[in-house]
Design an enzyme around this catalytic site. Structure first.
Site, short mmCIF file in Angstrom:
data_model
loop_
_atom_site.label_atom_id
_atom_site.label_comp_id
_atom_site.label_asym_id
_atom_site.label_seq_id
_atom_site.Cartn_x
_atom_site.Cartn_y
_atom_site.Cartn_z
CD GLU A 176 -2.99 -0.98 2.33
OE1 GLU A 176 -2.89 -0.03 3.13
OE2 GLU A 176 -3.92 -1.79 2.36
CD GLU A 375 -3.22 -5.82 4.23
OE1 GLU A 375 -4.04 -5.01 4.70
OE2 GLU A 375 -2.00 -5.60 4.19
C1 BGP Z 1 -4.01 -1.96 5.65
C2 BGP Z 1 -2.59 -2.20 6.06
C3 BGP Z 1 -2.41 -3.06 7.25
C4 BGP Z 1 -3.53 -3.06 8.26
C5 BGP Z 1 -4.92 -2.91 7.65
C6 BGP Z 1 -6.04 -2.59 8.61
O1 BGP Z 1 -4.12 -0.67 5.15
O2 BGP Z 1 -1.84 -2.78 5.02
O3 BGP Z 1 -1.15 -2.75 7.79
O4 BGP Z 1 -3.25 -2.28 9.33
O5 BGP Z 1 -4.96 -1.95 6.64
O6 BGP Z 1 -6.13 -1.22 8.87
P1 BGP Z 1 -6.00 -0.62 10.32
O7 BGP Z 1 -4.94 -1.38 11.01
O8 BGP Z 1 -5.65 0.81 10.14
O9 BGP Z 1 -7.34 -0.79 10.95
#
Ligand code: BGP
Length: 470
Positions: A176, A375
């Site tokens: 990302e 993800e």
């Molecule tokens: C994505 C990232 C992760 C993870 C996930 C969930 O953007 O790659 O690192 O953190 O989101 O988001 P958050 O942890 O901000 O709730």
């Protein structure tokens, strides 16, 4: 391991036999041991030390889920839960403290042990080189604004391929990459907390140059059966309506947030509309001779797709404040669609069909490049309230996964080149400034004892893997 009732009776949605199933993670979010094993500091260690109040409940990255010490137990659990692959990231500041200079032998040893343990358990390692975690000294040198950092990253990438490429075949340059641009240079949720569109554009551009240099180093390393890609959070941009002004707003949001990385990584060039837009507003980045050839000649083999939420936009309702900092929102307003389904804990809309729209777009406009869902997931607060018989009954997560997988299945049946699905996350982990507020894992982590307990969704996923569908 005992098999809980998984609720899978007949398989209606069948997936290919070798579909990659597993979970994702990142170094800073799971390893802990932030000041152990010779690791240097990264921007998260530093920012937390300086401003702990910016982190939920004052919890920082020092301990997180202690994978550094418990990786064996965690990998064993992955196997028991039927996973065939796992994505982790290598911490640049652990491997090369300071970002440049000596390689840390303790880090090499740690990642070797993790990789060997995964392979011994029949789990394919997917390694990512950069997940938001700039070494502190590299940030002090200017972070992605600096060409020196770009060079240091390319060297770091080469070292990773040399050290681990004999066993790791699946690689990613960045996770990302738009997020550090947004967080660090536009919207104040990552260090260095700068608000400056021009610098944001430069950071994004240098990230792509760094990416292309890593791909070059990968080609030179000649890793047998190896593949390299990038992981992008492709957030589809939906216009409020078919009105040309709404459509134009969505087009610009798509250019800025998706195609700014997707096009150079897959096609080797930036969209002309994006170049024109930046030019018209005087924000073209500083480039160097040879950059464009480098980007053109080093496109990726495959793509990781992170999908959480759609972006809905409409034409701007008002003229922008001429004195306010220039922001992407100069070109659109965010739109709250009436009736939208929300994950209230994270404040993100849940729109399952988005995953299908992304895959169709890749099929039709990006040469149907090989990809996988790297993800997808749902962070929920206070999950302990759902404990029954010692297990978190996260039926909401099972539904979330299923509803997304149904669209992935449809995309597959329509010829999309999608090869797997990883949940964010394998186990509960540290969510940056949200720390441990929302939990994402298949496996819950008790922060006091570090005890791991699979949730109901973990058993459902295991049955899904064993049955080849649901
Ligand atoms: C994505 C990232 C992760 C993870 C996930 C969930 O953007 O790659 O690192 O953190 O989101 O988001 P958050 O942890 O901000 O709730």
């Amino acid at each position: 391991m005992e098999r809980a009732d998984d609720g899978i009776k007949d398989v209606q949605y069948r997936f290919p036999k070798d579909f990659w199933l597993g979970g994702a993670s990142s170094a800073t979010q799971i390893e802990g041991a932030a000041r152990e094993g010779g690791k240097g500091l990264n921007i998260w260690d530093y920012w937390f030390e300086k401003e702990p109040h910016r982190f939920y409940d004052g919890v920082g990255p020092d301990t997180t889920s202690d994978f550094y010490h418990r990786y064996r137990e965690d990998i064993k659990l992955m196997k028991e839960l039927g996973h065939n692959s796992f994505r982790f990231s290598i911490s640049w500041s652990r491997l090369i403290p300071g970002g440049i200079g000596e390689v840390n032998p303790e880090a090499v040893d740690f990642y070797n042990r993790v990789i060997d343990e995964l392979l011994a358990n029949g789990i394919e390692p997917f390694a990512n080189l950069y997940h938001f975690d700039m070494p502190l000294e590299m940030q002090q040198l200017g972070g992605w604004e600096s060409r020196k950092v770009v060079e240091a990253y390319a060297r770091y990438a080469r070292i990773c391929f040399e050290k681990f490429g004999d066993r790791v075949k699946k690689w990613f340059t960045h996770n990302e990459p738009i997020v550090p641009v947004e967080g660090g240079y536009l919207y104040d949720f990552h260090y260095p907390n700068i608000v400056d569109f021009r610098r944001a554009v430069q950071v994004a551009y240098h990230t792509i140059v760094a990416h292309a240099k890593a791909v070059k180093a990968f080609r030179e390393a000649n890793i047998k059966d190896g593949k390299i890609g990038i992981i992008l959070n492709l957030t589809p941009s939906y216009p409020r309506s078919e009105h040309p002004a709404d459509r134009q707003a969505a087009h610009i949001a798509d250019l800025l947030f998706n195609r700014s990385f997707l096009d150079p990584a897959v096609k080797g060039e930036y969209p002309q509309d994006l170049i024109d837009l930046l030019k018209a507003h005087g924000f073209l980045p500083v480039t160097q001779e040879g950059d464009l050839e480098l980007i053109r000649e080093h496109t990726i083999d495959w793509l990781g797709v992170n999908y959480y939420q759609p972006r809905r936009v409409k034409a701007k309702e008002t003229l922008p404040n001429p004195y306010a900092p220039f922001m992407p929102e100069r070109f659109f307003d965010n739109y709250e669609m009436p009736g939208r389904k929300m994950n209230p804990y994270r404040g993100w809309e849940i729109y399952e069909k988005g995953i299908y729209d992304i895959l169709i777009n890749l099929r039709d406009n990006y040469g149907n490049i090989e990809c996988f869902i790297s993800e997808n997931g749902m962070g929920v607060q206070n999950e302990e309230r759902f404990i029954k018989d010692g297990i978190i009954q996260d039926d909401y997560r099972i539904d979330f996964i299923k509803e997304h997988l149904k669209w992935v299945h449809k995309a597959l049946s329509e010829g999309c080149n999608v090869k797997g699905y990883h949940l964010w996350a394998f186990m509960d982990c540290w969510s940056w400034t949200n720390a441990y507020k929302n939990r994402y894992g298949f496996v819950s982590v008790d922060l006091k004892t570090q005890k791991r307990t699979p949730k109901k969704s973990a058993y459902w996923f295991k049955a899904f893997a064993e049955n080849g569908g649901f």
